[in-house]
Design an enzyme around this catalytic site. Structure first.
Site, PDB file in Angstrom:
ATOM      1  N   GLU B 281       0.822  -1.208   0.000  1.00  0.00           N
ATOM      2  CA  GLU B 281       0.000   0.000   0.000  1.00  0.00           C
ATOM      3  C   GLU B 281       0.863   1.267   0.000  1.00  0.00           C
ATOM      4  O   GLU B 281       0.545   2.237  -0.677  1.00  0.00           O
ATOM      5  CB  GLU B 281      -0.937  -0.022   1.220  1.00  0.00           C
ATOM      6  CG  GLU B 281      -2.156   0.873   1.059  1.00  0.00           C
ATOM      7  CD  GLU B 281      -3.327   0.448   1.946  1.00  0.00           C
ATOM      8  OE1 GLU B 281      -3.277  -0.650   2.547  1.00  0.00           O
ATOM      9  OE2 GLU B 281      -4.284   1.212   2.022  1.00  0.00           O
ATOM     10  N   GLU B 284       2.101   1.681  -3.357  1.00  0.00           N
ATOM     11  CA  GLU B 284       1.013   2.141  -4.236  1.00  0.00           C
ATOM     12  C   GLU B 284       0.788   3.639  -4.070  1.00  0.00           C
ATOM     13  O   GLU B 284       0.636   4.375  -5.042  1.00  0.00           O
ATOM     14  CB  GLU B 284      -0.277   1.368  -3.933  1.00  0.00           C
ATOM     15  CG  GLU B 284      -1.404   1.679  -4.915  1.00  0.00           C
ATOM     16  CD  GLU B 284      -2.750   1.039  -4.525  1.00  0.00           C
ATOM     17  OE1 GLU B 284      -2.788   0.268  -3.539  1.00  0.00           O
ATOM     18  OE2 GLU B 284      -3.740   1.326  -5.217  1.00  0.00           O
ATOM     19  N   CYS B 301      -8.881  -2.057   3.625  1.00  0.00           N
ATOM     20  CA  CYS B 301      -8.758  -3.220   4.509  1.00  0.00           C
ATOM     21  C   CYS B 301     -10.092  -3.649   5.104  1.00  0.00           C
ATOM     22  O   CYS B 301     -10.282  -4.810   5.420  1.00  0.00           O
ATOM     23  CB  CYS B 301      -7.846  -2.922   5.690  1.00  0.00           C
ATOM     24  SG  CYS B 301      -6.356  -2.102   5.237  1.00  0.00           S
ATOM     25  N   SER B 321      -7.547   1.909  -2.719  1.00  0.00           N
ATOM     26  CA  SER B 321      -6.325   1.131  -2.905  1.00  0.00           C
ATOM     27  C   SER B 321      -6.689  -0.238  -3.456  1.00  0.00           C
ATOM     28  O   SER B 321      -7.680  -0.840  -3.032  1.00  0.00           O
ATOM     29  CB  SER B 321      -5.609   0.982  -1.564  1.00  0.00           C
ATOM     30  OG  SER B 321      -4.700  -0.092  -1.639  1.00  0.00           O
ATOM     31  N   LYS B 360     -16.033  -9.798   7.369  1.00  0.00           N
ATOM     32  CA  LYS B 360     -14.996 -10.607   6.714  1.00  0.00           C
ATOM     33  C   LYS B 360     -15.558 -11.932   6.227  1.00  0.00           C
ATOM     34  O   LYS B 360     -14.987 -12.577   5.360  1.00  0.00           O
ATOM     35  CB  LYS B 360     -13.837 -10.859   7.687  1.00  0.00           C
ATOM     36  CG  LYS B 360     -13.041  -9.604   8.031  1.00  0.00           C
ATOM     37  CD  LYS B 360     -11.996  -9.278   6.984  1.00  0.00           C
ATOM     38  CE  LYS B 360     -11.292  -7.962   7.315  1.00  0.00           C
ATOM     39  NZ  LYS B 360     -10.634  -7.367   6.152  1.00  0.00           N
ATOM     40  N   GLU B 363     -16.458 -10.972   2.925  1.00  0.00           N
ATOM     41  CA  GLU B 363     -15.246 -10.774   2.124  1.00  0.00           C
ATOM     42  C   GLU B 363     -14.662 -12.114   1.695  1.00  0.00           C
ATOM     43  O   GLU B 363     -14.269 -12.296   0.534  1.00  0.00           O
ATOM     44  CB  GLU B 363     -14.203  -9.985   2.922  1.00  0.00           C
ATOM     45  CG  GLU B 363     -12.908  -9.745   2.147  1.00  0.00           C
ATOM     46  CD  GLU B 363     -11.814  -9.099   2.994  1.00  0.00           C
ATOM     47  OE1 GLU B 363     -12.116  -8.160   3.736  1.00  0.00           O
ATOM     48  OE2 GLU B 363     -10.660  -9.567   2.905  1.00  0.00           O
ATOM     49  N   GLU B 368     -14.187 -11.872  -6.353  1.00  0.00           N
ATOM     50  CA  GLU B 368     -13.014 -11.104  -6.812  1.00  0.00           C
ATOM     51  C   GLU B 368     -11.738 -11.530  -6.098  1.00  0.00           C
ATOM     52  O   GLU B 368     -10.647 -11.211  -6.524  1.00  0.00           O
ATOM     53  CB  GLU B 368     -13.180  -9.612  -6.519  1.00  0.00           C
ATOM     54  CG  GLU B 368     -14.405  -8.920  -7.033  1.00  0.00           C
ATOM     55  CD  GLU B 368     -15.549  -8.920  -6.044  1.00  0.00           C
ATOM     56  OE1 GLU B 368     -15.781  -9.994  -5.419  1.00  0.00           O
ATOM     57  OE2 GLU B 368     -16.217  -7.895  -5.899  1.00  0.00           O
ATOM     58  N   CYS B 505     -10.993  -1.989  14.190  1.00  0.00           N
ATOM     59  CA  CYS B 505     -11.278  -3.419  14.371  1.00  0.00           C
ATOM     60  C   CYS B 505     -11.486  -3.802  15.829  1.00  0.00           C
ATOM     61  O   CYS B 505     -12.213  -4.755  16.117  1.00  0.00           O
ATOM     62  CB  CYS B 505     -10.163  -4.256  13.789  1.00  0.00           C
ATOM     63  SG  CYS B 505      -9.883  -3.892  12.055  1.00  0.00           S
TER      64      CYS B 505
END
Lengths: 116, 590, 499
Positions: B281, B284, B301, B321, B360, B363, B368, B505
């Site tokens: 990151e 990036e 994230c 990102s 999550k 996720e 993807e 989190c």
């Protein structure tokens, strides 16, 4: 400059003129109760009778009015003779409307009514 | 306005601050009136009527959570009539609630249960018909059980007021009132971000996470597969609470040991892949800055944040990102790099993630994020589910001897640790980006401006002659506010961190339910959990992601270079606009 | 300006003891014609205040008149205006609550359908007095004709510069828009109503803050009911002294009632406060049909209370009705005769409030449901010892603990019937008997010795519960009987006892 009250008086006079033009003082006035409750009781049919008569040349001042609260006698029709004052007809249907037109409006004699 | 006013509670006079409610004033002088729908972070509902009190001169009881105090107010909190009314009110709630406490997810941790005890409900006077609705299990993350709902409205309020998702509302009237998404759509098809905050604030079990513990137990009993776990930073900062330990105790090594005792062959640390995320990151970010790429760059994230962004801010997709989250990077590395290393067919690896999160779960199932046609993470369980498994398997987490994580995906820097708190990703990324950009050591590694629980935090870092302006938002409502600003003023920031849950989190939707004397989302609790992570960072020798020797090793042995071809294939992804059920692209009717 | 109805309708029994203030133009003028309204001194009150009366003086006049809210609670109208006027804000709202939800009450609809202009005029006067330029009429979508008339009236008034910018060149601007409600009963509660206007689900919120400080869109808001608004122009024109000369010490003016139930003349009546129930029922309403005995009068809509026949000399005003366990409410008045079962009546009203509860607060949502369950089992002959006490316990708790007026008054029909007709409840529970014969499930039909065995009842019975050979006394099998009453209606020899 005119005060609001004076401006309102002008408006009132103009309104009175307009009403007079429509025959408010010169013709027999017929008011049909046209609130939701009266319509539910059948006043649209009654109104149709008077409208038809007017179309055929009956010279009256036809108007609607709200509900006076007399649920048990609806639909109601009020006939105001400028000279003789008002008469209230209750539980009017198409048949009774025709009678009112014939006898009261054309004939000039109010129907005999039990209760006013 | 005078500084103090006098009120009388139960015939005793108190001096209290003006401009507060009866409940606040009473709390400040040592009361704790019974309550249910009240939550200090949410608007006043005044719905449950459990907190009623008597005020002299008033015909009816008043809800103490909503009624402001005035000088000379005379309050009674504990008359016979009040106690009976409160008792009856709570009984009325119970009478329309399943009587299955001992098989309920929240048994022993249910606010209604505690309240029923405190009100002394021994007999039921008014039992009758109970509601009976289907349970919505369509979502990967959140299970909605209207039968347990007591209509306090906390979920409705947190979903709109804190999270700005507005997915929940009251529907129907009277006894038939239900909390549901629009049109009672299946949860999976709604705008739900899967953040799980409704679960956290629910006083009962009307919302719980989709439970995958049986799948994991089944996988653990298989002999033909390699069982691998990864543990998120904030899990270790909170899991002790489920075992009666005070908040803020870091159980990193104990958790690793317990998971191994459960039957995992390898226990890896998501903090390792957090370091990996930072290296990718930070590169990036610098790449975007140097080549005139789309700025501000926004972190990706947080799983709840990603779904929220796809639905509500699709115009900002190019700002996101392309890095996968640490969990998914770890999944990808397990199924490729590590599979090679142990010469195992990745198809025979079961990868389980233990996370503080419910989103999550969604996720992990995203197409993807597939790795060579496989899921990088096969099962995701929350901190609470992990606690239950540990308890169920008879493992003593409190007194267990700690163990280290496994090589080669187990070593982490302090930067990876602080991922669990809001601002942590930003701080970690700045540490690495600074050095990559300037080639010099950063003078002070603590970036205080982005720490703490303020909703939106802003800061600026001088990297040599270049000023990098950053912002951090936690909680989707704050994120939405910040992004509205970005829409208006695209050049204001270079880099933005967004975490879907309040506190980051550590306040995730999968974290332990709070115990007595605490409310969900309590700031002190979130602070203590975060502190456990910041302390770990402070005590680490290595505090920068790019200095983690195992990170260096993985680039050397496998990935090549940051943003390289392999990274691109395994560690990056792209997001696209997401349409919930009933919304047609470009408007129009369904 | 208020007595033309007498002129039109004459001194017939129905009208001669009424005093029509709010209904003064209903059934008199053409509601679709502003000229007609101007002709009966319409907009004179507005023009009067705009011609140099200070807003404080207008409020003082309303206060002196003693007018109280006609929507139910009876809060002092002038005081309400003063509270809003006192607030400093860039925007204030004036709302007309036309979300008439009491079943059987229709005075608001009648006023809007019969005389929409008087409501608009009242609102404009208030706008001037409290410093607001924006009025909203919140009306239920089930009143399509009223909405149409109102729209037309607003349009006509705007055209004549009686609404809108710079009214009658006075510099005062006030415009009114209409918002439609979907018909939830609870949206008549002011905070729920404002939630609904804002686009939210109509659920009440705790007060304070009161609407006068933070109402619609968090701005100071004045909200009055249709009937209240219709009174305002008369007070301004005729003066507070005249208005307050009508009525009782604490309740001034008149009140419109919707007279319904077992009464000869159903309809709307407007009488001075302090008129006795007896006068309304017997002199105006014409008494009870079929010379049945009066048993009770239920006032105040579904959340009002039942007043027993021996209290019908009670004068109608806010305080007197409150004292005997009922309320003025919006003015529903349902006459109950000896054929009605008071437990069933209480159940009927509670069914309504229960299903119209917004579901927000526990006592109202859950408590009324349990009360209804208890009432249902009592009327079905399943009542248990202790049920009356449970009803009282729940009812009193719900009254004192609920969030809004709906819940706080929902137990009234039950509590008042227990208070005055406890013996009927006890009869149902202990003797499994409904004296009025209204609770079907508790009825039994038995054939007596007058039976000649004609077989008519046997043929009429839809479930073949009657047996017997021709010319022999027949028998009803009580296990099969569904108590439909067909046999009872068919029998020509009074050979079937119902009880």
């Amino acid at each position: 400059m005119k005060t609001p009250l004076e401006l309102l008086t002008d408006k009132k006079n103009a309104a009175a003129e307009r009403l007079k033009e429509k025959g408010y003082l010169s013709k027999k006035r017929v008011y049909i109760g046209m609130a939701t409750c009266e319509i539910a009781a059948g006043s649209k049919e009654v109104m149709a009778e008077f409208e038809a008569a007017k179309k055929q040349g009956l010279d009256i001042y036809l108007s609607q009015k709200g509900c006076a609260g007399r649920c048990h006698v609806e639909p109601t029709v009020e006939v105001v003779d400028p000279e003789k004052g008002p008469v209230l007809y209750t539980k009017v249907d198409a048949k009774k409307a025709k009678e009112i037109i014939q006898k009261h409006l054309i004939g000039g004699e109010p129907l005999a009514e039990g209760e006013k | 306005m005078p500084e103090k006013i006098k009120i009388t509670i139960n015939d005793r006079e108190y001096e209290v601050r003006p401009n507060q409610t009866i409940m606040q004033a009473a709390d400040s002088v040592g009361f704790r009136l019974p309550r249910l729908c009240y939550h200090p972070k949410l608007s006043i509902e005044g719905a449950c009527r459990v907190c009623i009190v008597e005020v002299e001169g008033m015909r009816n009881f008043v809800a103490s959570c909503a009624y402001p105090i005035y000088d000379g107010m005379k309050i009674k909190t504990n008359t016979d009539e009040l106690r009976r009314a409160r008792r009856d009110i709570v009984e009325l709630i119970l009478d329309n609630h399943p009587m299955d406490c001992h098989t309920c997810e929240r048994d022993g941790n249910c606010e209604l249960q505690r309240l029923a005890y405190a009100m002394g409900i021994k007999t039921r006077h008014f039992e009758g018909e109970k509601k009976n609705y289907p349970i919505d299990v369509s979502s990967t993350s959140v299970v909605r059980n209207p039968n347990k709902c007591i209509l306090c409205g906390r979920c409705v309020r947190i979903c709109s007021e804190v999270q700005s998702v507005h997915n929940l509302g009251f529907s129907h009237r009277g006894f038939k009132t239900v909390v549901m998404p629009a049109y009672n759509e299946a949860f999976a098809d709604t705008v739900c971000s899967n953040c799980g905050q409704c679960i956290n604030v629910c006083p009962t079990a009307a919302f719980v996470e989709k439970n995958y513990t049986q799948d994991v137990f089944q996988a653990l009993s298989r002999k033909d597969v390699v069982k691998i776990a990864q543990v998120a930073p904030s899990v270790r900062a909170a899991i002790g609470e489920d075992f009666g330990l005070p908040a803020g105790k870091n159980l990193e090594k104990e958790t690793a040991a317990a998971l191994r005792k459960l039957g995992f062959d390898y226990v890896f640390d998501t903090q390792f892949s957090a370091d990996l995320t930072i290296v990718e990151e930070a590169n990036e970010l610098l790449h975007r800055i140097k080549t005139g790429g789309k700025l501000p760059m926004i972190t990706s994230c947080s799983a709840a944040w990603m779904k929220y962004m796809e639905q509500f801010f699709p115009d900002l997709i190019d700002n996101i990102s392309t890095c996968k989250s640490p969990m998914s990077m770890m999944g990808a590395m397990i199924k490729t790099y590590f599979a090679d290393k142990i010469k195992a067919d990745p198809k025979n690896i079961v990868s389980v993630a233990v996370m503080c999160c419910t989103a999550k779960k969604y996720e992990a199932a995203r197409p993807e994020l597939m790795v060579n046609g496989m899921r990088g993470v096969d099962h995701m369980i929350t901190t609470r589910e992990a606690s239950w498994m540990i308890k169920s398997a008879g493992i003593d987490l409190v007194n267990i001897k700690g163990e280290e994580f496994d090589e080669p995906l187990g070593m982490s820097s302090g930067a990876g640790t602080i991922f669990g708190a809001t601002g942590g990703v930003m701080e970690a990324a700045i540490r690495t980006a600074y050095e990559l950009y300037t080639g010099k050591e950063m003078p002070d590694l603590d970036v205080k401006a982005v720490r703490g629980l303020k909703g939106i935090k802003e800061g600026a870092v001088m990297m040599g002659d270049k000023e990098i302006r950053v912002a951090v938002a936690h909680g989707l409502g704050n994120a939405a506010e910040l992004l509205q600003e970005v829409r208006k003023n695209p050049d204001k920031y270079h880099f933005i961190e967004v975490m879907g849950c309040p506190g980051g989190c550590v306040g995730g939707g999968g974290q332990p339910y709070v115990g007595l004397n605490c409310v969900p989302l309590d700031e002190n609790l979130l602070r203590k959990r975060a502190e456990a992570l910041y302390n770990a960072d402070r005590n680490r020798k290595i505090r920068k992601s790019h200095e983690n020797p195992d990170i260096k090793r993985i680039y050397k042995e496998f990935l090549g270079e940051p943003l390289g071809k392999k990274s691109h294939e395994l560690l990056h992804t792209h997001y696209k606009q997401h349409y919930p059920q009933g919304i047609i692209p470009g408007g129009g009717k369904c | 300006m208020h007595n033309r109805s007498l002129e039109v309708f004459g001194k017939a029994g129905y009208f001669n003891s009424q005093l029509r203030i709010a209904l003064r133009n209903c059934g008199i003028i053409d509601p679709g014609d502003l000229d007609d309204y101007l002709n009966v001194r319409g907009f004179e009150a507005l023009a009067k205040v705009l011609s140099g009366i200070k807003s404080e003086a207008v409020i003082a006049e309303i206060k002196r008149s003693g007018l109280r809210g006609r929507g139910g609670a009876g809060f002092g109208t002038g005081l309400k205006w003063e509270l809003v006027a006192r607030e400093k804000s860039d925007q204030k709202y004036v709302i007309c609550n036309a979300d008439e939800g009491d079943p059987g009450a229709f005075m608001d609809r009648s006023i809007i359908e019969g005389d929409p202009f008087s409501v608009l005029e009242g609102m404009a006067i208030a706008g001037y007095a409290v410093g607001s330029d924006k009025g909203i009429v919140y009306i239920r979508a089930e009143y399509p004709l009223a909405i149409k008339r109102l729209e037309k009236a607003i349009e006509a008034a705007r055209k004549q510069n009686l609404l809108g910018k710079d009214i009658l060149s006075s510099g005062f601007s006030f415009d009114i828009e209409i918002r439609l409600g979907a018909g939830a009963f609870v949206c008549g509660e002011e905070t729920a109503l404002m939630q609904s206007i804002e686009g939210h689900r109509g659920m009440p919120r705790p007060r304070p803050p009161y609407p006068s400080a933070s109402g619609l869109f968090c701005k100071p808001t004045l909200i009055n009911n249709v009937e209240t608004w219709a009174n305002v122009p008369v007070i301004v024109v005729e003066g507070a002294e005249w208005f307050s000369s009508v009525g009782t010490e604490k309740s001034k003016g008149t009140k419109v009632f919707a007279l319904a139930g077992k009464i000869n003349n159903t309809g709307l009546v407007e009488v001075p406060m302090g008129t006795t129930l007896r006068h309304v029922i017997y002199d105006i309403g014409g008494g009870i049909p079929g010379s049945k005995k009066l048993k009770a009068v239920q006032t105040g809509g579904p959340s009002g209370g039942c007043i027993p026949a021996d209290l019908i000399d009670t004068p109608i005003d806010y305080e007197s009705l409150g004292k005997i366990g009922s309320i003025m409410g919006s003015g529903g008045m349902i006459v109950i005769d000896e054929d009605s079962c008071m437990v069933s009546i209480a159940k009927f009203f509670l069914e309504f409030t229960q299903s119209e509860s917004c579901g927000k607060c526990t006592p109202c949502r859950e408590g009324t449901k349990r009360m209804l369950e208890i009432l249902t089992r009592i009327t079905e002959g399943q009542g248990k010892e202790g049920d009356i006490e449970k009803l009282e316990r729940l009812g009193n708790m719900i009254k004192k603990s609920s969030l809004c007026g709906l819940g706080q008054s929902a137990p009234n029909p039950v509590l008042s019937t227990i208070r005055y007709f406890r013996n009927e409840y006890e009869d149902h529970i202990k003797n499994k008997k409904c004296t009025a014969g209204a609770c079907e499930k508790m009825l039994s039909y038995v054939i007596n010795d007058k039976c000649i065995g004609c077989g008519a009842c046997k043929r009429a019975c839809p479930v073949n519960a009657i047996s017997g050979s021709t010319k022999q006394k027949h028998l009803i099998n009580q296990d099969l009987c569904t108590k439909c009453g067909e046999c009872y209606k068919t029998c020509k020899f009074s050979a079937i006892d119902k009880g």
